[in-house]
Every structure is written in structure tokens, then in C-alpha cells.
Design an enzyme around this catalytic site. Structure first.
Site, short mmCIF file in Angstrom:
data_model
loop_
_atom_site.label_atom_id
_atom_site.label_comp_id
_atom_site.label_asym_id
_atom_site.label_seq_id
_atom_site.Cartn_x
_atom_site.Cartn_y
_atom_site.Cartn_z
N GLU A 175 -17.92 -52.20 26.74
CA GLU A 175 -17.75 -51.13 26.17
C GLU A 175 -18.06 -49.98 27.05
O GLU A 175 -18.10 -48.62 26.57
CB GLU A 175 -18.65 -50.80 25.19
N HIS A 247 -23.87 -48.64 20.26
CA HIS A 247 -24.06 -48.46 21.88
C HIS A 247 -25.43 -47.93 22.08
O HIS A 247 -26.13 -47.50 21.48
CB HIS A 247 -22.95 -47.47 22.52
N CYS A 368 -20.55 -38.98 23.92
CA CYS A 368 -19.30 -40.14 23.89
C CYS A 368 -18.09 -39.30 24.25
O CYS A 368 -17.29 -40.05 24.97
CB CYS A 368 -19.19 -40.34 22.22
#
Length: 440
Positions: A175, A247, A368
Site C-alpha cells: 500500500e 494503514h 493521505c
């Protein structure tokens, strides 16, 4: 040691931004599924965050949105004919798949790649490995276009190594930088790279998916030619994954010599910190700011995105600045913790709040939205200059957004071929502005 800068490459939010609710384990995404989105406001909010950092004296770049809808996905699913035929058929037969093809999730550039600066690499190059994002269908299709964009921006192979995504298998689930922290004394100095994973290859678990494997992280460290003594592999706690921390950057953020983390972030916190200190011997003294569960319950940490903030060395300030979403200020426990933290003499001296609500409602905060790339002057000169921002370029991008983006998108819009054409024209204008028309 070369002078180096942490350059934030933010993902420009695309014209198909919508609340699809497709990300399992992302509570905000699920909670707002089907709501009316505002792509124009979303992109303007992101660009204003970029402007804020640029005006502060920081280096700021931008990554363009990916082509949407993703016709490759729809054709692979058996739909054929003209663009309009494909969209109309997909809307009738499988609207969920059409929704995935329109996903604007590449806006969260922290998932674009994992980055290691040249100071850490034995071959002296800056390395970027595109994330395969294999856990979620709507994100698993991003990597070919992301890789193409990164090659266009970091095309000098003498200075940059752009690596394609890892194999699209669960054992290699990756990721990107959302599960990676780099710690150092100064950006241009050698550092320690901390890779956070949720499971081992072949391991399965009940509950929300652990999206990063240790094998993926180890593979990236090898490809980036990192010193084994300067890398740390830390396991994210199962408890925070099941609480909605999909995450690591939802429960932890680090910058320079400082690690800011929630008490429950790691499976073995003491061992993780000891490993970081050992790896950093001779380079820096680790500073830690731990947020206790008693002060900020994990649920509040996740909904407020306290840790999904940018931790920055702000020009002219002695202590680090935490650039946090407004939701952190509006949540009582996180606001109180931040007030107490900055009153002390710790490494974080100020919290600044920023409005990125359109992104937050889909499950992504300020951290993000950006990919951190530590670059020397020579590397900055060698990269594609069109993606490095100044005030004029931000103004031009905002003009494009105001002219080509809708201020309201609902699920029914995705079935309209005219909307697909609008998205294409908007992206073409953005690419032309950034000098990346070859990506059309």
C-alpha cells in the site's frame, strides 16, 4: 551530505471524486457511501493546502489524476463497443464495477509509491516503487498509470530508479508510503526506514484486511538497495486494524528524528522502538511522542485522523508543526491532547488545522493526500519541472478545476456518458498545464 528538501507531491483530486464506499476497513468511506460529493470543492481544498505549504517556504509538487473512468477495467470485464456503449452496459449489468472504474482514489498519493532518498540507497539513486494496492479492486487498477506518471516525472535513470509494482498476489500486498516512515537527523543525511506491515505472506486473519505484507516491504527494501542495518520491520497491531486503521499512517506519523504514534499502533511497541534506536545509532537520537489510549481512545484517533496529519519542519520554527484536519480540532479528546502537547517542550511545537473535508469524508486526511520525496538540488533540477508548483501554477490549476469540474456528483451521474467525457477533458487540461500531455 548534500542539501536536501522534503518535497510534498500531492495528488490532485480528480473530477470523478465520489463517495463510493468501496474501501473495506475504512470507516469514513463506508459511513458516507452514496452521499453527494463535490469534486470542485475537493480539488480546491487540496490545492489550497498545497498553497499553504508553498507560502510557508516548503517545496511543493503535484501528481495528476488518473484517467477515469478506467475503460481498461470495463473492457477486461467483457464490455465492448463505443465509450458510451461500455458505460451504459456496465451501468445496467454491474453498477458496482462501474463505480470502481470511476474511483478517484489516486488522490491519496501516500499510496502511490514507497520512496527511498538517495542518501539511504547504496547505488546513490532516489528510488520509487509503485504500490500494487492489490487488496481493493478499485485501487488495484491504478498502478500502471501511476508508474507511467512517475516515469514521466522521474525519468532520469542516472538519478532515479522507478520500479514497477510488485506481483499482484496477496503475498505481495503493498500500500505504499502509507505504511512507511523515514527517520533521520536532517533530510539530506542517511536515515532509518521503518516498514510497517499487517501480516506475513500466506497469513490470513478474521476481521478487516491487513493490507501490507512483510514480504512486500522486504522486497521494496532490497530493490531500493537499502542497508540492512538501517531498516526496521514493525508489525501493526491487529487491534488497530480491526478498529479501522487500515494503514499505519492512521495511527503513526514520523518526520526527521521524531515519531508520533498511538499507544496501540504496534504489536510490540517496545521492541519496535528499540529496533529503531539501534538502527539509528550514530545517525540521530530518536524522539517519541506517544498518545495514550486513556487520553485519546483509538476510535477518536481514527475518526479525527489525528495521525493522518503532516508532520513538518516549518521554515523559521524550532519545533515541528503538525498540519492536522479540522476534524482533529473538532474532536474533544484530540483537541485537548494537541493543546497539552504544544504547551510542553516536546518536539512538536504547533498544530495547524486545514480544511480537507471532502477527502476526509472518503477516509483520507492531509497525510493521505501527499507523497513525500526527499530530493537534493540536483534531483530537483533533473525531475520534470512542470509538476513543481508556484503560485501561478496553482492559480491555473484552480481555474481549470473551476471551469471543468462539477460541484455535485451522485451515483446516477456515473451512468451518463457525458460525465465520462467531462472527466476526460478536465484531465487533458490538467496534463497540458503540467506539461505531461504524453500521459493522455
Amino acid at each position: 551530505m548534500s542539501t536536501a528538501y522534503e518535497v510534498n507531491f500531492d495528488g490532485l483530486i480528480g473530477p470523478s471524486h465520489n463517495y463510493g464506499g468501496m474501501s473495506e476497513g475504512n470507516l469514513a468511506s463506508a459511513r458516507n457511501e452514496g452521499d453527494v460529493s463535490n469534486p470542485r470543492e475537493a480539488a480546491i481544498q487540496g490545492l489550497e493546502k498545497m498553497r499553504l505549504l508553498l507560502r510557508a517556504g516548503l517545496k511543493q509538487g503535484v501528481l495528476p489524476p488518473l484517467p477515469r473512468p478506467n475503460f481498461d477495467l470495463l473492457v477486461a470485464a467483457g464490455f465492448s463497443g463505443s465509450d458510451a456503449d461500455i458505460i451504459e452496459a456496465a451501468a445496467r449489468a454491474n453498477p458496482k464495477l462501474l463505480k470502481a472504474a470511476y474511483s478517484a482514489s489516486s488522490m491519496w498519493a501516500a499510496n502511490a509509491a514507497t520512496v527511498s532518498p538517495s542518501a539511504d540507497a547504496s547505488d546513490g539513486r532516489l528510488h520509487l516503487t509503485t504500490a500494487n494496492l492489490s487488496t481493493m479492486l478499485h485501487r488495484s487498477t491504478e498502478h500502471p498509470d501511476t508508474t507511467a506518471a512517475l516515469i514521466s516525472i522521474f525519468g532520469d535513470t542516472d538519478r532515479f530508479g522507478v520500479h514497477a509494482a510488485l506481483p499482484m498476489h496477496a503475498d505481495f500486498a503493498d500500500e505504499g508510503a502509507a505504511n512507511h516512515v523515514r527517520l533521520c537527523a536532517e533530510h539530506g543525511a542517511e536515515g532509518v526506514e521503518v516498514f510497517v506491515y499487517g501480516r506475513d505472506a500466506g497469513e490470513s486473519a478474521v476481521g478487516f484486511p491487513a493490507r501490507q505484507t512483510k514480504l512486500a516491504s522486504e522486497s521494496i527494501a532490497r530493490a531500493h538497495t537499502l542497508s540492512q542495518s538501517r531498516q526496521v520491520f514493525a508489525r501493526q497491531s491487529r487491534a488497530v486494524i480491526d478498529a479501522g486503521a487500515f494503514h499505519n499512517d492512521v495511527v503513526c506519523v514520523g518526520s526527521l528524528d521524531t515519531l508520533f504514534y498511538h499507544e496501540l499502533a504496534f504489536e510490540e511497541t517496545d521492541a519496535t522502538l528499540d529496533a529503531i534506536r539501534k538502527a539509528g545509532e550514530g545517525l540521530f537520537e530518536l524522539k517519541t511522542v506517544m498518545v495514550p489510549e486513556a487520553d485519546v481512545p483509538i476510535g477518536d484517533a481514527i475518526t479525527s485522523y489525528l495521525f493522518n496529519s503532516q508532520l513538518l519542519k516549518w521554515p523559521g520554527e524550532d519545533r515541528l508543526v503538525l498540519l492536522a484536519p479540522l476534524e482533529t480540532q473538532e474532536t474533544q479528546s484530540t483537541r485537548a491532547f494537541c493543546e497539552k502537547m504544544v504547551e510542553g517542550n516536546g518536539p512538536i511545537g504547533r498544530v495547524q488545522y486545514v480544511d480537507v473535508r471532502q477527502s476526509m469524508r472518503n477516509g483520507g486526511g492531509p497525510a493521505c493526500l501527499r507523497l513525500r520525496v526527499v530530493m537534493t538540488d540536483e534531483e530537483l533540477d533533473a525531475c520534470h519541472q512542470g509538476v513543481l508548483l508556484d503560485e501561478d501554477k496553482i492559480d491555473r490549476l484552480q481555474d481549470i478545476v473551476a471551469r471543468t469540474y462539477r460541484d455535485k456528483v451522485v451515483a446516477a451521474d456515473l451512468a451518463d456518458p457525458a460525465f465520462a467525457n467531462e472527466c476526460r477533458l478536465a484531465r487533458e487540461a490538467i496534463l497540458e498545464c503540467l506539461g505531461l500531455s504524453e500521459l493522455d
